[in-house]
Design a protein around this motif. Structure first.
Motif, PDB file in Angstrom:
ATOM      1  N   GLN A 184       0.862  -1.181   0.000  1.00  0.00           N
ATOM      2  CA  GLN A 184       0.000   0.000   0.000  1.00  0.00           C
ATOM      3  C   GLN A 184       0.902   1.236   0.000  1.00  0.00           C
ATOM      4  N   ALA A 186       1.464   5.232  -1.209  1.00  0.00           N
ATOM      5  CA  ALA A 186       0.810   6.477  -1.621  1.00  0.00           C
ATOM      6  C   ALA A 186       1.799   7.343  -2.397  1.00  0.00           C
ATOM      7  N   HIS A 219      -5.016   7.093  -2.201  1.00  0.00           N
ATOM      8  CA  HIS A 219      -3.602   7.226  -1.852  1.00  0.00           C
ATOM      9  C   HIS A 219      -2.850   8.130  -2.824  1.00  0.00           C
ATOM     10  N   LEU A 237      -3.097  11.629   5.503  1.00  0.00           N
ATOM     11  CA  LEU A 237      -2.715  10.250   5.828  1.00  0.00           C
ATOM     12  C   LEU A 237      -3.313   9.814   7.172  1.00  0.00           C
ATOM     13  N   ARG A 243      -4.744   3.239   6.009  1.00  0.00           N
ATOM     14  CA  ARG A 243      -3.547   4.052   5.824  1.00  0.00           C
ATOM     15  C   ARG A 243      -2.463   3.282   5.057  1.00  0.00           C
ATOM     16  N   PRO A 244      -1.796   3.935   4.082  1.00  0.00           N
ATOM     17  CA  PRO A 244      -0.688   3.276   3.379  1.00  0.00           C
ATOM     18  C   PRO A 244       0.501   3.091   4.318  1.00  0.00           C
ATOM     19  N   ILE A 247       5.002   6.274   1.366  1.00  0.00           N
ATOM     20  CA  ILE A 247       4.604   7.368   0.481  1.00  0.00           C
ATOM     21  C   ILE A 247       5.828   7.877  -0.280  1.00  0.00           C
TER      22      ILE A 247
END
Length: 345
Positions: A184, A186, A219, A237, A243-244, A247
């Motif tokens: 995951q 972003a 994201h 965020l 939540r990722p 990033i």
């Protein structure tokens, strides 16, 4: 006076009105100002103070158009200062001066440049903050003024340009995070129409697909290219239900605001959220943990821009015969600790 008189006769308005419009006086309405600027560009008018240079056929000056706004003035971004250093030195070898053309964020860049073109203040132009559809390029082509763009547009590239290798940065960043087990991820991009945001987003999505990772639309975060923008990213965020774990930032100053917001929430970059920054700047050395980012020579970029511009100018064709330059400027990964967290597979 003949030039301005001819311009006034062509438009059937007074010489005084034409003069005030050319000089950006506030007592001229926008419709009249635009008519004057359009006619000045069409008729090749230049004000008297440039007459001597025009009779020589040259001003011996190159204009570098940059965006000037509150963020540029309040943050300590050194990007343009570094580029200007390389530009100035390279142009000086050819007896050319560099003139910085700061366009306020409150003014349309096309209208600002149109005024510069009408006054014939410079022989050639470097534009930056290139938009996806940038009307300045059509203006410069119509006026037959040599130019190079720092940044690509979203259309045909039948002009000289140099751009940072956003594709390379996106692919290296995603590959590094994927190797650490992140799924995951972003991305933060500018919240305006500057084309680099679109380029970076496309490259990020390509890199994610290459590693068989899915991009969550939530994201993809748009924010201002500043420390404040990074703080806003942190808020976004923290508010996410899903939540990722990592990033990638497209602008180096975002990292400063993001670090602060994470620290306020009791979170640590590299432990609670992996962060990959963009260009290695002088501020990044003071961030803890050290920011993983990308290194480049601003001076060399300035020299490259100067040589690419000279290649578009007929007087220097023999020295720079390469024609229109289309170049992606390389950036080298600098490993830090802001993306040190490993996700279990």
């Amino acid at each position: 006076m003949k030039g301005i008189k001819r311009l006034a006769q062509h438009l059937d308005i007074s010489i005084g009105t034409v003069s005030r419009a050319l000089n950006g006086k506030p007592d001229v309405n926008e419709e009249t100002r635009r008519r004057v600027l359009d006619a000045a560009a069409l008729l090749g008018y230049a004000p008297n103070q440039a007459g001597r240079s025009l009779r020589r056929g040259s001003t011996n000056a190159v204009g570098f158009m940059i965006e000037s706004n509150d963020e540029t003035e309040t943050n300590s971004d050194n990007f343009f200062l570094g580029v200007i250093g390389g530009l100035t030195g390279a142009l000086l070898k050819h007896n050319l001066d560099l003139v910085v053309l700061p366009c306020s964020v409150n003014e349309d860049p096309h209208d600002y440049l149109q005024r510069i073109v009408a006054r014939r203040l410079v022989d050639a132009v470097i534009i930056s903050a290139t938009q996806r559809r940038d009307r300045r390029i059509d203006l410069l082509k119509a006026a037959r003024i040599p130019f190079i763009a720092l940044g690509r547009t979203g259309g045909p590239d039948e002009h000289a340009w140099i751009d940072l290798d956003f594709e390379g940065v996106a692919h290296k960043a995603v590959a590094r995070l994927a190797a650490l087990g992140h799924r995951q991820i972003a991305v933060a991009i500018p919240d305006n129409e500057i084309n680099l945001g679109y380029v970076f987003r496309d490259a990020f999505e390509d890199a994610m697909a290459h590693h068989r990772l899915t991009v969550d639309p939530s994201h993809i975060i748009r924010a201002r290219s500043s420390e404040h923008g990074g703080y806003t990213i942190g808020n976004a965020l923290l508010a996410m239900e899903k939540r990722p774990t990592a990033i990638v930032l497209v602008y180096e100053m975002m990292a400063i605001g993001l670090y602060r917001r994470l620290n306020e929430a009791g979170l640590t970059p590299g432990r609670d959220l992996a962060v990959v920054g963009f260009r290695e700047g002088p501020q990044s050395q003071f961030l803890s943990p050290a920011l993983t980012s990308f290194r480049m020579s601003l001076r060399d970029l300035g020299i490259g821009l100067a040589e690419g511009l000279l290649a578009t100018m007929p007087a220097y064709a023999d020295q720079f015969p390469q024609g229109f330059v289309h170049k992606l400027w390389p950036m080298e990964l600098v490993e830090g600790e802001s993306d040190a967290m490993v996700i279990g597979r």
